[in-house]
Scaffold this active site. Structure first.
Site, PDB file in Angstrom:
ATOM      1  N   ALA A  14       0.824  -1.215   0.000  1.00 45.91           N
ATOM      2  CA  ALA A  14       0.000   0.000   0.000  1.00 45.91           C
ATOM      3  C   ALA A  14       0.855   1.262   0.000  1.00 45.91           C
ATOM      4  O   ALA A  14       0.916   1.988  -0.989  1.00 45.91           O
ATOM      5  CB  ALA A  14      -0.932  -0.010   1.207  1.00 45.91           C
ATOM      6  N   ARG A  25       5.695  10.933 -10.435  1.00 47.74           N
ATOM      7  CA  ARG A  25       4.910  12.046 -10.981  1.00 47.74           C
ATOM      8  C   ARG A  25       5.573  13.383 -10.681  1.00 47.74           C
ATOM      9  O   ARG A  25       5.558  14.296 -11.508  1.00 47.74           O
ATOM     10  CB  ARG A  25       3.482  12.022 -10.411  1.00 47.74           C
ATOM     11  CG  ARG A  25       2.619  10.886 -10.954  1.00 47.74           C
ATOM     12  CD  ARG A  25       1.152  11.076 -10.601  1.00 47.74           C
ATOM     13  NE  ARG A  25       0.900  10.863  -9.180  1.00 47.74           N
ATOM     14  CZ  ARG A  25       0.550   9.693  -8.656  1.00 47.74           C
ATOM     15  NH1 ARG A  25       0.456   8.615  -9.432  1.00 47.74           N
ATOM     16  NH2 ARG A  25       0.308   9.584  -7.361  1.00 47.74           N
ATOM     17  N   GLU A  36       9.903  -6.274  -3.214  1.00 47.34           N
ATOM     18  CA  GLU A  36       8.777  -6.943  -2.555  1.00 47.34           C
ATOM     19  C   GLU A  36       9.083  -8.432  -2.463  1.00 47.34           C
ATOM     20  O   GLU A  36       9.427  -9.068  -3.450  1.00 47.34           O
ATOM     21  CB  GLU A  36       7.484  -6.707  -3.336  1.00 47.34           C
ATOM     22  CG  GLU A  36       6.318  -7.603  -2.966  1.00 47.34           C
ATOM     23  CD  GLU A  36       5.912  -7.494  -1.502  1.00 47.34           C
ATOM     24  OE1 GLU A  36       5.609  -8.542  -0.897  1.00 47.34           O
ATOM     25  OE2 GLU A  36       5.910  -6.363  -0.962  1.00 47.34           O
ATOM     26  N   SER A  42       0.540  -3.830  -4.564  1.00 43.95           N
ATOM     27  CA  SER A  42      -0.506  -2.807  -4.567  1.00 43.95           C
ATOM     28  C   SER A  42      -1.903  -3.393  -4.609  1.00 43.95           C
ATOM     29  O   SER A  42      -2.724  -3.052  -5.452  1.00 43.95           O
ATOM     30  CB  SER A  42      -0.308  -1.862  -5.766  1.00 43.95           C
ATOM     31  OG  SER A  42      -1.096  -0.704  -5.630  1.00 43.95           O
ATOM     32  N   ALA A  44      -5.616  -4.371  -2.506  1.00 41.31           N
ATOM     33  CA  ALA A  44      -6.491  -3.848  -1.461  1.00 41.31           C
ATOM     34  C   ALA A  44      -6.678  -4.917  -0.390  1.00 41.31           C
ATOM     35  O   ALA A  44      -7.595  -5.734  -0.455  1.00 41.31           O
ATOM     36  CB  ALA A  44      -7.834  -3.443  -2.050  1.00 41.31           C
ATOM     37  N   CYS A  46      -7.815  -4.749   2.546  1.00 42.96           N
ATOM     38  CA  CYS A  46      -9.094  -4.679   3.257  1.00 42.96           C
ATOM     39  C   CYS A  46     -10.220  -5.334   2.471  1.00 42.96           C
ATOM     40  O   CYS A  46     -11.306  -5.553   3.009  1.00 42.96           O
ATOM     41  CB  CYS A  46      -9.434  -3.221   3.560  1.00 42.96           C
ATOM     42  SG  CYS A  46      -8.255  -2.431   4.681  1.00 42.96           S
ATOM     43  N   ASP A 295       1.897   0.140   8.087  1.00 44.19           N
ATOM     44  CA  ASP A 295       1.654  -0.613   9.317  1.00 44.19           C
ATOM     45  C   ASP A 295       2.889  -0.843  10.178  1.00 44.19           C
ATOM     46  O   ASP A 295       2.765  -1.348  11.293  1.00 44.19           O
ATOM     47  CB  ASP A 295       1.052  -1.987   8.973  1.00 44.19           C
ATOM     48  CG  ASP A 295      -0.358  -1.889   8.443  1.00 44.19           C
ATOM     49  OD1 ASP A 295      -0.861  -0.761   8.272  1.00 44.19           O
ATOM     50  OD2 ASP A 295      -0.968  -2.940   8.169  1.00 44.19           O
ATOM     51  N   ASN A 317      -1.780   4.691   2.748  1.00 47.57           N
ATOM     52  CA  ASN A 317      -1.778   5.439   1.495  1.00 47.57           C
ATOM     53  C   ASN A 317      -1.479   6.920   1.727  1.00 47.57           C
ATOM     54  O   ASN A 317      -0.762   7.541   0.939  1.00 47.57           O
ATOM     55  CB  ASN A 317      -3.112   5.265   0.780  1.00 47.57           C
ATOM     56  CG  ASN A 317      -3.175   3.985  -0.030  1.00 47.57           C
ATOM     57  OD1 ASN A 317      -2.684   3.923  -1.144  1.00 47.57           O
ATOM     58  ND2 ASN A 317      -3.761   2.946   0.551  1.00 47.57           N
ATOM     59  N   TYR A 438     -29.068  18.572   3.595  1.00 43.22           N
ATOM     60  CA  TYR A 438     -30.331  18.016   4.090  1.00 43.22           C
ATOM     61  C   TYR A 438     -31.344  17.866   2.965  1.00 43.22           C
ATOM     62  O   TYR A 438     -31.576  18.766   2.170  1.00 43.22           O
ATOM     63  CB  TYR A 438     -30.947  18.898   5.178  1.00 43.22           C
ATOM     64  CG  TYR A 438     -32.417  18.593   5.389  1.00 43.22           C
ATOM     65  CD1 TYR A 438     -32.798  17.349   5.904  1.00 43.22           C
ATOM     66  CD2 TYR A 438     -33.407  19.504   5.017  1.00 43.22           C
ATOM     67  CE1 TYR A 438     -34.152  17.023   6.050  1.00 43.22           C
ATOM     68  CE2 TYR A 438     -34.758  19.187   5.172  1.00 43.22           C
ATOM     69  CZ  TYR A 438     -35.123  17.953   5.689  1.00 43.22           C
ATOM     70  OH  TYR A 438     -36.442  17.631   5.825  1.00 43.22           O
TER      71      TYR A 438
END
Length: 567
Positions: A14, A25, A36, A42, A44, A46, A295, A317, A438
């Site tokens: 992540a 960039r 790695e 990369s 997800a 979760c 983490d 992230n 609302y």
């Protein structure tokens, strides 16, 4: 900044890919390498429970961009211009000479990689309880895509199998629903007396416990696992606790994670008091040329200002962006976390942020609390669903210390208001003036969180004495003499009620004409379904000269103890 600056990222889930991509960039000429140890990058994490449940059909969807492009090594190389060395294990980092010694897991070849700036995003490790049997076939953890693929694809058909989940935290809750959707029989064992550990107060956790029961899932609280038992072929067959034994074809251990700090310790980087890597606001480690995020690091608690270990993919992230900015010459700071979390269990959503009531008390805060149960949109719409908001407020500063929200309705947007209020440094009273969007399909005219803030303001200003349900239960258990005044209608009383000899039913509309039934020398605690009428009763009785009147926050809906329910 040198145009060919060499930047190496260790860890590719992540924070690492986020930092690497932003660096490219901001400084396209930088040479960026991700190391790695696994195959996949990369992804997800979760989303793993939703892959197990079958809602996510392919694990590649967890690695894809919103347009469906899989973020694999080819993607990072061709699209991002980032060199990927996956299946590569870091053996040593020479900080003096700024060089990494690594080995290819597939070929066994040694690799030397120089760096100008190094980023550690090595994540966390699943905690393995110190019990016998964790190495049996069928015992699983859930942290990587490989873990999820093993559960879903390598265990055969899941339907009809018996699963024991050890641990009632966020992962345990989410995997419970995933297993249920696969047709499994599930037992959840939690050593504490409520789910989600220390993250919830009892009256909020109670509603999550009810959802387990409503879906026929045994939740074994306050039970300690002693052993995982196997057969003569090394396959899991049952789990033994201090209170019983439960058959199991599969076991999932989800008792939390701890920061992966072995490499940082070998490099002699400073470790913080939480046991995670210590970083400053720029996410620099004790070596100014080495950053760390995700983490493996500790954060700052935005409420207390103290270090906190709160691993979360969303935080990782954010860390990646901050690290990239600083490496590229932009002074960027990460201001900390509130410890926000959210999950769902079948038809109940639960979210939390900041300090619980117990946490605040342990830290010495003088607090008031609010319990506000009400529909999440205009009550006249059939789509309206209940949510219960609990606020914990510092009596002295009037600042919101924490919030917990539970119910089948929309808890997320109210939690986001609470987090924004805490992060802004304002007071809880400020929430009451927020110009929230609302319309009846989205909220009541006075949104739930605004009403909760108004209740807090009343309490801070001394309008209306109240007890929490926990405090009322303590008074009952201590055999105190008081009138527990139920001001609901007789029909409501017949449908659901708290059964105790202290309970006296006088509907609010009849209270003024029934004062002779209420002796002034006795303490009176008024309540109703959600305690709006209970508050009205307290105001009426106090205004007519009753010296010792209060109301119970949250009413019958928030009573987290046994109560009579018709049918």
């Amino acid at each position: 900044m040198p145009s060919k600056q060499k930047i190496v990222v260790i860890g590719g889930v992540a924070c690492g890919p986020k930092a690497a991509s932003r660096i490219k960039r901001l400084n396209p000429d930088a040479e960026v390498t991700i190391i790695e140890k696994g195959e996949l990058l990369s992804y997800a994490g979760c989303g793993l429970p939703f892959y197990i449940s079958g809602e996510v059909e392919s694990h590649n969807e967890l690695m894809a961009t919103p347009t469906g492009v899989v973020r694999d090594t080819f993607f990072f190389h061709k699209v991002k211009g980032i060199e990927i060395k996956n299946h590569t294990l870091v053996k040593r980092v020479d900080r003096k000479n700024k060089c990494i010694d690594a080995i290819s897991i597939l070929s066994g070849a040694n690799v030397e990689i120089p760096y100008d700036k190094l980023i550690l995003t090595v994540g966390s490790k699943t905690q393995v309880p110190p019990i016998e049997g964790t190495d049996l076939n069928g015992v699983n953890f859930l942290q990587t895509v490989e873990d999820a693929r093993k559960i879903r694809n390598e265990s055969g058909a899941l339907k009809g199998k018996k699963a024991v989940i050890i641990g009632g935290g966020l992962i345990g809750i989410e995997v419970t629903e995933a297993f249920k959707k696969q047709g499994m029989e599930i037992t959840v064992i939690e050593m504490l007396d409520k789910v989600m550990g220390q993250l919830l107060d009892p009256e909020i956790a109670y509603h999550v416990h009810k959802e387990f029961a409503a879906n026929g899932i045994p939740l074994k609280l306050s039970e300690r696992v002693l052993k995982i038992n196997g057969d003569d072929r090394g396959n899991v067959k049952s789990v033994t606790t201090d209170k019983g034994e439960y058959p199991a074809d599969m076991v999932l251990i989800s008792v939390g994670v701890r920061p992966n700090i072995q490499l940082a310790q070998n490099m002699e980087l400073e470790i913080g008091e939480t046991g995670a890597i210590k970083v400053d606001a720029n996410l620099r480690t004790s070596d100014p040329d080495i950053y760390a995020g995700g983490d493996c690091v500790e954060n700052t608690n935005r409420i207390t200002g103290k270090p906190i270990y709160a691993p979360m993919g969303s935080t990782a992230n954010k860390h990646g962006r901050v690290i990239a900015d600083n490496i590229c010459g932009i002074d960027s700071k990460f201001n900390g976390v509130c410890g926000t979390a959210i999950c769902k269990l079948f038809n109940v959503n639960v979210a939390r942020t900041g300090l619980t009531e117990k946490m605040a008390a342990d830290l010495g805060y003088d607090t008031i609390t609010v319990l506000n149960p009400s529909p999440d949109r205009a009550h006249f719409l059939k789509e309206a669903k209940l949510i219960i908001i609990k606020l914990v407020v510092d009596r002295n500063t009037k600042k919101l210390l924490g919030a917990q929200i539970v119910g089948p309705g929309d808890v997320a947007k109210r939690m986001e208001v609470a987090v924004s209020n805490i992060a802004s440094g304002g007071t809880v009273i400020d929430i009451a003036q927020y110009d929230l969007a609302y319309a009846p399909p989205f909220s009541p005219a006075m949104d739930n969180i605004i009403t909760a803030a108004n209740i807090a303001e009343n309490k801070l200003n001394g309008f209306g004495k109240s007890y929490t349900p926990m405090e009322v239960k303590a008074k009952i258990d201590n055999n105190e003499d008081f009138i527990f005044l139920d001001v609901r209608s007789p029909q409501e009383f017949e449908e659901m009620r708290i059964e105790d000899p202290r309970v006296k039913l006088i509907p609010l509309g009849k209270l003024r004409e029934s004062l002779d039934q209420l002796p002034k020398e006795k303490e009176i605690v008024a309540f109703c379904k959600i305690s709006l009428r209970g508050y009205e009763a307290e105001r009426l009785l106090t205004g007519t000269g009753y010296p010792n009147v209060s109301y119970m926050d949250g009413g019958v809906v928030c009573w987290p103890f046994e109560k009579f329910v018709a049918g």
